[in-house]
Design a protein around this motif. Structure first.
Motif, short mmCIF file in Angstrom:
data_model
loop_
_atom_site.label_atom_id
_atom_site.label_comp_id
_atom_site.label_asym_id
_atom_site.label_seq_id
_atom_site.Cartn_x
_atom_site.Cartn_y
_atom_site.Cartn_z
N GLN A 1 4.51 0.62 1.98
CA GLN A 1 4.07 -0.04 3.21
C GLN A 1 3.62 -1.45 2.86
N GLY B 1 -2.12 6.86 0.81
CA GLY B 1 -3.36 7.34 0.21
C GLY B 1 -3.90 6.48 -0.90
N MET B 2 -3.31 5.33 -1.10
CA MET B 2 -3.72 4.46 -2.22
C MET B 2 -4.32 3.16 -1.70
N GLU B 3 -4.90 2.39 -2.64
CA GLU B 3 -5.54 1.15 -2.23
C GLU B 3 -4.51 0.06 -1.92
N LEU B 4 -4.97 -0.95 -1.21
CA LEU B 4 -4.13 -2.11 -0.94
C LEU B 4 -4.09 -2.99 -2.19
N GLN C 1 0.83 -1.20 0.00
CA GLN C 1 0.00 0.00 0.00
C GLN C 1 0.87 1.25 0.00
#
Lengths: 113, 116
Positions: free
Chosen positions: B88, B40-43, B37
């Motif tokens: 992350q 601010g973005m999707e998994l 991830q």
């Protein structure tokens, strides 16, 4: 593959009001749709699950609806509190693919006192 | 509180180094997952496992590898880290039916990796 759209703009809301978040998907309807909460620097935490044959699900101040015709789920936080400030993610359960989840980008909610 | 642990929480490392991100869970779950991830973005799912000696690649291509020798342990390895690996990394586990009735996932706190 499934594409999920959540409002990327942050939702600013006054304490005590109801926050409403949307989750739209583009392809086939999933068997299950899940909602998670994610705080900064932390992993998501599961909140609610709704099945394709359920119209509505509630848990305390949270309510989720699922409309397979519109390909949309709505997530409501009633009587919002500053502690509800977080990012909320919707996830579709691709049951046919072995229960893997596809996540949306999330909507950030900021509840002001 | 879900008992799933990730170490280290933060890692800053130079290009070309080999790294292993650790993930352990004490819930006895069969299914485990690794997500990537960006802020601010999707998994994005990069690896998953349905049990011991089972590993599969996820939807997002990744140069990392995983192993599942024990039920509770699902480490992720990068043989040669590059700046493009900065992100992350979140580990999760689940078991059917779960308390929700279908397979909700429990996440660890994540490892924030920075490759210089």
């Amino acid at each position: 593959s499934q594409k999920i759209e959540q409002n990327s703009e942050a939702l600013n809301i006054q304490e005590g009001k109801t926050a409403t978040l949307t989750c739209n998907y583009t392809n086939y309807s999933p068997a299950y749709l899940q909602w998670y909460r994610q705080d900064p620097g932390r992993g998501p935490v599961f909140l609610l699950l709704i099945r394709e044959n359920e119209k509505e699900k509630r848990k305390e101040r949270l309510k989720v609806t699922f409309d397979t015709t519109l390909k949309q789920s709505l997530f409501h936080i009633t009587a919002s509190q500053p502690a509800d400030s977080a990012t909320y993610l919707c996830a579709l359960d691709e049951q046919a693919a072995g229960n893997k989840l596809t996540f949306g980008g999330g909507t950030r909610v900021l509840v002001k006192p | 509180e879900a008992d799933i642990y990730q170490t280290p929480r933060y890692l800053v490392i130079g290009t070309g180094k080999k790294i292993t991100l650790e993930c352990s869970q004490t819930m006895g779950h069969d299914k485990m997952y690794w997500y990537q991830q960006d802020p601010g973005m999707e998994l994005h799912l990069i690896h998953y496992s349905y049990g011991v000696n089972s590993t599969e690649k996820g939807d997002l291509s990744s140069e990392s590898t995983v192993s599942r020798i024990r039920t509770e342990h699902f480490p992720l390895t990068l043989e040669s880290a590059r700046p493009s690996h900065t992100s992350q990394y979140l580990c999760a586990s689940s078991e059917y039916p779960g308390t929700s009735g279908h397979n909700e996932q429990f996440f660890g706190p994540g490892t924030r990796l920075t490759v210089l």
